[in-house]
Design a protein around this motif. Structure first.
Motif, short mmCIF file in Angstrom:
data_model
loop_
_atom_site.label_atom_id
_atom_site.label_comp_id
_atom_site.label_asym_id
_atom_site.label_seq_id
_atom_site.Cartn_x
_atom_site.Cartn_y
_atom_site.Cartn_z
N LYS A 119 -36.88 97.57 -24.64
CA LYS A 119 -35.43 97.78 -24.87
C LYS A 119 -35.03 96.75 -25.92
CE LYS A 119 -32.78 96.21 -21.71
NZ LYS A 119 -32.38 96.02 -20.31
N ARG B 238 -38.24 90.75 -22.89
CA ARG B 238 -37.07 90.95 -22.02
C ARG B 238 -37.60 91.34 -20.63
NH1 ARG B 238 -32.21 93.93 -25.12
NH2 ARG B 238 -31.21 93.28 -23.18
N SER B 239 -37.35 92.58 -20.20
CA SER B 239 -37.88 92.99 -18.89
C SER B 239 -39.29 93.55 -19.01
CB SER B 239 -36.95 94.02 -18.25
OG SER B 239 -35.74 93.40 -17.87
N ARG C 176 -39.24 84.62 -21.65
CA ARG C 176 -38.44 85.75 -21.21
C ARG C 176 -37.01 85.45 -21.67
NH1 ARG C 176 -34.99 89.34 -19.95
NH2 ARG C 176 -35.00 90.25 -17.86
N GLY D 183 -33.84 85.76 -21.15
CA GLY D 183 -33.01 86.21 -20.04
C GLY D 183 -33.28 85.35 -18.83
N ALA D 184 -32.79 85.83 -17.68
CA ALA D 184 -32.84 85.01 -16.47
C ALA D 184 -34.03 85.34 -15.58
CB ALA D 184 -31.54 85.19 -15.70
N GLY D 185 -34.14 86.60 -15.18
CA GLY D 185 -35.13 87.00 -14.19
C GLY D 185 -36.50 87.13 -14.80
N ASN E 3 -27.51 84.90 -20.98
CA ASN E 3 -26.91 86.24 -20.99
C ASN E 3 -26.01 86.48 -19.79
OD1 ASN E 3 -28.73 86.65 -18.94
ND2 ASN E 3 -30.12 87.95 -20.12
N ARG F 141 -31.28 93.29 -9.33
CA ARG F 141 -32.55 94.01 -9.44
C ARG F 141 -32.54 95.14 -8.43
NH1 ARG F 141 -32.83 91.69 -13.44
NH2 ARG F 141 -34.45 90.31 -14.27
N LYS G 204 -30.91 99.65 -17.62
CA LYS G 204 -30.29 98.37 -17.29
C LYS G 204 -29.55 97.85 -18.51
CE LYS G 204 -32.78 94.65 -16.51
NZ LYS G 204 -33.33 93.37 -16.00
N ALA H 154 -27.16 92.87 -19.72
CA ALA H 154 -27.34 91.89 -20.80
C ALA H 154 -27.40 92.56 -22.17
CB ALA H 154 -28.62 91.10 -20.57
C1 3PG Z 1 -32.00 89.10 -16.91
O1 3PG Z 1 -32.74 88.90 -15.93
O2 3PG Z 1 -31.81 88.25 -17.79
C2 3PG Z 1 -31.27 90.40 -17.03
O3 3PG Z 1 -31.61 91.27 -15.99
C3 3PG Z 1 -31.43 91.05 -18.39
O4 3PG Z 1 -32.57 91.86 -18.52
P1 3PG Z 1 -32.87 92.65 -19.89
O5 3PG Z 1 -33.32 91.68 -20.91
O6 3PG Z 1 -33.93 93.65 -19.52
O7 3PG Z 1 -31.61 93.34 -20.32
#
Ligand code: 3PG
Length: 307
Positions: free
Chosen positions: A11, A57-58, A77, A79-81, A104, A226, A272, A275
């Motif tokens: 993405k 990203r994801s 990564r 982003g956060a997760g 984000n 998630r 998703k 972000a």
């Molecule tokens: C994150 O964990 O930063 C968000 O879920 C964003 O995920 P993405 O980069 O797939 O939009």
């Protein structure tokens, strides 16, 4: 030769973010290779073969990817997760994994309110809905996104509550948010609950029949965290019984088709998109580039998640 950073984004980032990443990389003497919107894992495996760093990203980074990436030293990564990265495999391959916490989070928090207004106004079908003002909002997990959600909620004049197993009540209360002592209490009290927990062994399928069933009449559950944290069969069963409940999310459930049968009470975006803003892409993407530059220059491992 210049070290290569692969931006691997199924993405893609907004173009302006890619430009920003390139600028940071070039200044640091690093080269950018771009793999966007790939559809086959083989494309990713081929692209990682000769790069020293990755920004993702994801995108799913598993043992097979690490095996194929012989020169890889660092994955960030944006982003956060980071539940999409196999940390044990990374460590076994001597690869540093980082995230970019907070970068984000505003984008995700704004989407929560976009979805909430949409939900309480009956998905804009023209029928009388309700307002957010004065309603009790429960924030599950008070991290970067949760805090941003609390801040915006005050602008809506909502009555804001939060629960975080790892954040002391005093830290929540010092933001002018009411801390409750359990997850159960949060769901019992709040007409609206917004999920901001990561997907971990502990949280997987934790949002279940018993928990959501505690919500007061007319409850709205928002999930921008998630899909894995939801026990889908149980939430579905509950919503079939409790015709007052609504569920809105930007992470399409596996059982999307079944949830769609709950007419007027369910909404999911096709992809998703919490972000998915130019600002979030720039913040997270550029932060990732800076972290990689600092790692190669000084061996800086701040934000490493597989220490
Ligand atoms: C994150 O964990 O930063 C968000 O879920 C964003 O995920 P993405 O980069 O797939 O939009």
């Amino acid at each position: 030769t210049m070290a290569k950073i692969l931006i691997a984004t199924e993405k893609p980032f907004a173009k302006i973010a890619v430009d920003g990443i390139k600028e940071v990389a070039e200044t640091a003497g690093l080269e950018i290779v771009l793999l966007e919107k790939y559809t086959e894992k083989a494309q990713l495996l081929a692209a990682v073969a000769d790069v020293e760093a990755m920004i993702i990203r994801s995108d799913k980074i598993d043992n097979e990817v690490f095996d194929a990436a012989k020169n890889l030293k660092i994955v960030v990564r944006a982003g956060a997760g980071y539940d999409n990265v196999d940390l044990a495999a990374a460590t076994a391959h001597g690869v540093v994994v980082m995230n970019t916490p907070g970068q984000n989070s505003n984008a995700v928090a704004e989407l929560v309110f976009g979805m909430l207004v949409f939900a309480v106004r009956n998905f804009y079908n023209g029928k009388a809905g309700t307002e957010l003002k004065g309603k009790k909002l429960g924030i599950l997990a008070y991290g970067n996104v949760g805090r941003r959600v609390a801040h915006i909620a005050k602008g809506f004049d909502m009555d804001v509550y939060a629960y975080d197993a790892y954040c002391p009540a005093a830290a929540i209360e010092s933001d002018g948010v009411k801390a409750v002592s359990s997850q159960d209490e949060l769901f019992e009290k709040c007409e609206v609950v917004s999920l901001h927990i990561p997907a971990t062994a502990e949280t997987r399928q934790s949002i279940n029949y018993a928990l959501v069933g505690k919500m007061p009449k007319g409850g709205v559950l928002v999930n921008t965290a998630r899909k894995e944290v939801i026990n889908e069969p149980e939430l579905l069963k509950l919503m079939q019984e409790r015709t007052d409940l609504k569920y809105v999310t930007d992470i399409m459930p596996e059982a999307d088709a079944d949830f769609r049968m709950l007419e007027g009470r369910y909404f999911s975006t096709p992809k998703k998109m919490g972000a998915q803003t130019a600002e979030a892409n720039i913040n997270a993407g550029v932060a990732a580039a800076h972290q990689i530059a600092a790692f190669f220059k000084d061996g800086c491992t701040k934000y490493q998640v597989n220490k």
